[in-house]
Structures are given as structure tokens and as C-alpha cells.
Design a protein around this motif. Sequence first.
Motif, short mmCIF file in Angstrom:
data_model
loop_
_atom_site.label_atom_id
_atom_site.label_comp_id
_atom_site.label_asym_id
_atom_site.label_seq_id
_atom_site.Cartn_x
_atom_site.Cartn_y
_atom_site.Cartn_z
N ALA A 189 0.83 -1.21 0.00
CA ALA A 189 0.00 0.00 0.00
C ALA A 189 0.86 1.26 0.00
CB ALA A 189 -0.92 0.00 1.22
N ALA A 190 2.01 1.21 0.69
CA ALA A 190 2.90 2.36 0.73
C ALA A 190 3.52 2.61 -0.64
CB ALA A 190 3.98 2.14 1.78
N LYS A 228 2.18 1.67 -3.51
CA LYS A 228 1.09 2.09 -4.39
C LYS A 228 0.80 3.58 -4.23
CE LYS A 228 -3.69 0.92 -5.57
NZ LYS A 228 -4.85 0.03 -5.25
N LYS A 229 0.80 4.04 -2.97
CA LYS A 229 0.52 5.46 -2.72
C LYS A 229 1.62 6.34 -3.28
CE LYS A 229 -0.21 8.79 1.02
NZ LYS A 229 -0.23 9.01 2.49
N ALA A 247 1.38 6.45 -7.08
CA ALA A 247 0.27 7.29 -7.55
C ALA A 247 0.66 8.76 -7.49
CB ALA A 247 -0.97 7.03 -6.69
N GLU A 248 1.35 9.14 -6.43
CA GLU A 248 1.78 10.54 -6.30
C GLU A 248 2.81 10.89 -7.36
OE1 GLU A 248 3.18 10.74 -2.32
OE2 GLU A 248 1.16 10.83 -1.43
#
Length: 316
Positions: free
Chosen positions: A74-75, A77-78, A81-82
Amino acid sequence: MWVRNACVFVLGEPLDAARLADALNKRPFQPCGGLNWFSEGWMPAAAHLEGMVYSARERHLVRLLREDKILPPAAIKKALAEKVATVEAKELRKVGRKERLALKEQVTDDLLPKALTKESSIPAFISGNWLVVDASSSTKGEGLASKLREALPPFPAALPRTKIAPHAAMTDWLAACAAPGGFELDEDALLKDGSENGAVVRVSRIDLTSDEIRQHIATGKQVVKLGLIWNEKIRFQLTDTLQLKRIQFLDVLQDEASQAGDDRESLFEATFLLMTEELGELIDALVAALGGLEQSQATPPKAAAVAAEPVETPWA
């Protein structure tokens, strides 16, 4: 201190304690840094010891330490995305699949040095021609054996191959309602049908001499895990790959160890010697119950040392 699981390897020749200590002292654990996902190295055999090897009566205790980076998907992926949003806003275009993969590698490399870490250690002891690794999986057991091979090439440790396959012996014992020698049936077992999509029967806290169990065997199921008790001292589960799981040293041994020393050092030594002696005798008795080792592993030490590579799947 008490071994909970045992991945067993047979050594082709006795091990020199001084050579072992010298080799492991040159490969101490180093923290996982930079872009590495994990790091492995040797640490003191016990918390109150300094040396990498603890030896008593020609038995040796070692411990391998592993540190893994914890980087949640999740880290990543975030952060990805940024990064993608920044590129698309700045260059007024869509980021394609190939570029997205490259950006994912980039953000992963950026995050790795700052990731949290998790440590785990695996103890093992060497007694005579046996290497016993306290690991719950064969992968971890083989991992420690591989690190010993790196330190002491070729370090002839191989998975033991017995003349009788464990699954065949365990099935026969259950069919006969009795185990040989100092072994007795406990109350748990795992049986599998030999067909490709065969049924699995798991029994626990049940009389293994019951008609119900024998009926499963009569329909063709084979035992792949069996609960056993050895000499009323050690309870364990034997697997079809000759691993010992859920080892419990029963009260008679626990009490004997607790009365053997007055301080931490003497208690540690007494427990280590008692544990390795009893577990070594259990392994010897188990191998004997399985017909002994195959001839290639039962040859004299110097001849056996040539065959150092482990066997991936015994009794295939």
C-alpha cells in the motif's frame, strides 16, 4: 532453548569446532542497509554468550540472524500514484504502462532505505553426524544449511534418505495400531488419498487405534503426518519428509534440566546437553525404525563427504 521443530540433515563427516567458530566469526550479521531487502549473518549462539559457536561435549550450537525490510504494498502504491500524478501534471501527458513500471522501481528504491525492519533468528545444533535446525519449514532449514555451506565449503549436509519412506512406515504403524521400538502412537494424524485430487483427513485428540482410522487406511489413504511419543520423554509430529514438528520435551526432561544447574551458565549447559542427547537418540531411533540410512549415506565419513549436495525431495 528447547527445540520446537527439527529439520534434520546428515553430515558426511564430523565437524571441527575450531574451524566452525573461525568461519562463522568471519561472517557476523550486518544490518540490512541501502537497497537490500534482507540481510543474514551469524550471531552469538545465546544472549549471554559472545562467541558465534557454543560447544559442549563435541556438540555445537549456532544461530543465524535475518533482518527483513518491511515495505507494505500500500505504501508503494501510494507513492507511485503521487509520482505518476506529478509527472502527468508537469508534462501534460498520460504515463504509459512501461513508464509506470520504471517509476514503481524508482519509488521502491526511494522508500527502501527508510523502511522498518523485522528480525528473526534460527538456532541449530550439530551433534555427531546430525545437523538439527529449529525451523518450522524446510525452506528455512535449507537456508541455514546453505549459509553453513558458504562459510565452510562444501559442508556436506544432505537431507537424510532412509531405506523405508516415512509415509509408508507411518501408514504401516497406524494399520498395525503400534509403532516400533520406544515409540508409541499419540492422538493426531494427517492422512491423504494418493489420487491427484484426493481427500485429506485430519484427526486430532482421537484414539489412533480405532476402527475409523483403519478404515481410512483400507480405502487407500496414506499417513503424511503422525503424532508420536518417544520413551515417554518427547512428544512430536513426524512428517513424510522426515521433519519433526511441535516437539514437546515432557515434564521428566524439564524437571531433570531445571535441577542440573544453580546459575544461568550451568543451567544453560545442562539443558543444552540434555536436549541434544535426547533429541539425538530420538533421531537415531527414528532412522533405525525406518530401516536405516540408504547405503550412499551410511558409508564411512570420508567417502560420504564427496556427496555433499542436499536432496530436494527424498522418497520421490
